[in-house]
Design an enzyme around this catalytic site. Sequence first.
Site, PDB file in Angstrom:
ATOM      1  N   ASP A   8       0.777  -1.167   0.028  1.00 40.73           N
ATOM      2  CA  ASP A   8       0.091  -0.202   0.051  1.00 40.73           C
ATOM      3  C   ASP A   8       1.164   1.397  -0.022  1.00 40.73           C
ATOM      4  O   ASP A   8       1.933   1.397   0.914  1.00 40.73           O
ATOM      5  CB  ASP A   8      -0.909   0.031   1.277  1.00 40.73           C
ATOM      6  CG  ASP A   8      -1.914   1.085   1.146  1.00 40.73           C
ATOM      7  OD1 ASP A   8      -1.673   1.976   0.259  1.00 40.73           O
ATOM      8  OD2 ASP A   8      -2.803   1.103   2.162  1.00 40.73           O
ATOM      9  N   MET A   9       0.633   1.982  -0.957  1.00 42.01           N
ATOM     10  CA  MET A   9       1.783   3.428  -1.244  1.00 42.01           C
ATOM     11  C   MET A   9       1.177   4.245  -0.143  1.00 42.01           C
ATOM     12  O   MET A   9       0.011   4.291   0.331  1.00 42.01           O
ATOM     13  CB  MET A   9       1.414   3.794  -2.664  1.00 42.01           C
ATOM     14  CG  MET A   9       1.726   2.986  -3.662  1.00 42.01           C
ATOM     15  SD  MET A   9       3.613   2.291  -3.817  1.00 42.01           S
ATOM     16  CE  MET A   9       4.270   4.005  -4.466  1.00 42.01           C
ATOM     17  N   ASP A 104      -3.403   2.435  -5.517  1.00 44.60           N
ATOM     18  CA  ASP A 104      -2.264   2.152  -4.776  1.00 44.60           C
ATOM     19  C   ASP A 104      -1.910   0.836  -4.018  1.00 44.60           C
ATOM     20  O   ASP A 104      -1.094   0.900  -3.030  1.00 44.60           O
ATOM     21  CB  ASP A 104      -1.959   3.252  -4.095  1.00 44.60           C
ATOM     22  CG  ASP A 104      -2.552   3.197  -2.822  1.00 44.60           C
ATOM     23  OD1 ASP A 104      -3.648   2.903  -2.543  1.00 44.60           O
ATOM     24  OD2 ASP A 104      -1.970   3.945  -1.910  1.00 44.60           O
ATOM     25  N   GLU A 105      -2.833  -0.065  -4.218  1.00 44.67           N
ATOM     26  CA  GLU A 105      -2.774  -1.285  -3.189  1.00 44.67           C
ATOM     27  C   GLU A 105      -3.133  -2.464  -3.822  1.00 44.67           C
ATOM     28  O   GLU A 105      -3.980  -2.520  -4.825  1.00 44.67           O
ATOM     29  CB  GLU A 105      -4.193  -1.169  -2.363  1.00 44.67           C
ATOM     30  CG  GLU A 105      -3.900  -1.667  -1.020  1.00 44.67           C
ATOM     31  CD  GLU A 105      -5.274  -1.478  -0.397  1.00 44.67           C
ATOM     32  OE1 GLU A 105      -5.723  -2.246   0.192  1.00 44.67           O
ATOM     33  OE2 GLU A 105      -5.921  -0.237  -0.584  1.00 44.67           O
TER      34      GLU A 105
END
Length: 404
Positions: A8-9, A104-105
């Site tokens: 996860d960013m 983002d995950e």
Amino acid sequence: MRIIGHVDMDAFFAAIEVRDHPELRGKPIIVGGRPGEPRGVVSTASYEARRYGIRSAMPLATAFRLCPRGIFLPVDMPRYVAVSQQLFHLLSEFTPLIEPVSIDEAFLDLSDVAADFGEAERLAHAIKEAIKTRLQLTASMGVAPNKFLAKIASDLQKPDGLTVVRPQDVDNLLLQLPLERLWGLGVKSRERLQRAGIHSIADLRLLSRAQLRALLGSWGEEVYDLIRGIDERPVTSPGPAKSVGREFTFPEDLAGSDRIHQELARLARLVSSRLAETCQAGRTVILKARYTDFSTHTRSRTLPYSLWQAHELYRLACDLLQQLPQPTGPFRLLGLSLAGLVPYRQLPLLDEELPVTRTDQPQVAHRSDRLDDLVARINRQLKGAGEETPLISRGWPPRSYHRY
Ligand code: TTP
Ligand code: MG
């Protein structure tokens, strides 16, 4: 042995803004809304801004009150989508089994690429390092025996964290977690549990399956296993989309030629802009209609070439409408989709020298395609996140739907 990773960013949209504008580093950054749009909500905030209590989905006005000196930036979705694509490409170099969860995950199945948790930990370090050097961004990762635990783990040491939960650590970890860590649990359900005196996963573990079901509905049964570290859900890579479509169920039955054509035009626009975003075109146009008696009919046409433009989709939808048992409605639902998808690279804009790059159909560039491309691109820029209606048009929608 199953080994699952979760990436996860960190503060994704805000981190991209900081990366691309280094003078913003260390400052409270709030990303949300459109340019000049004061009534939007916060998409995300940098960790510096979170110290002021700013959170995703909060009205921008509230965020401004909490942190008037914050730097407020509009959402630049096309840029974030491009970074997301780079991220997924990078991840695919480490394992083929990737399940995207959001922009983002992702879950990664590391079972076949790491022999044990020690190796998986080294792999996770390598992934984080690759993200740092190639994307100049940080990610947090969790590595665990299943998806439920991997996602919990990736969140435990944000930002730039890595948490590895080995099988022997599972119980210890779960028994010390507060209720907030149980992902999938909505705010309302959490409050209901708290009112019942349940504040942690340890408290939840005292309940029977039936009690969990009574409190959380059918998901409660799943929760019974999850909080004991049991989660057999596989990591599943999505195949390419087989079709792209939209449908509307109308609050009031739709009748009248003008209104019907207006809705077809709206559907065509939405499908077209989705196709443009995902760089796809397709050959089979499908119109779906549901009448007030709930009878549902579809009509389709397969073309010898691929298309994606709104005006072509609209024209074909109008033809298909005429083939329905009752083209004048009234309709309960109308849907338009395009199947038989192929990748379609966007044309280099306004450059007359280059040939068209439809992958299935090399041919000479057409100004009209270019203009559609330009309109789609500008709309994407203007749209930001979530807005459905394209903001500019090339004489679109037509003044008279019938004569178009
Ligand atoms: P998240 O991963 O939930 O948040 P984040 O990456 O900004 O921060 P964190 O370090 O806690 O992971 O969401 C990813 C992106 O999705 C986020 O940068 C912006 C967008 N987003 C919204 O637009 N609205 C929302 O309500 C949320 C939660 C996210
Ligand atoms: Mg994130």
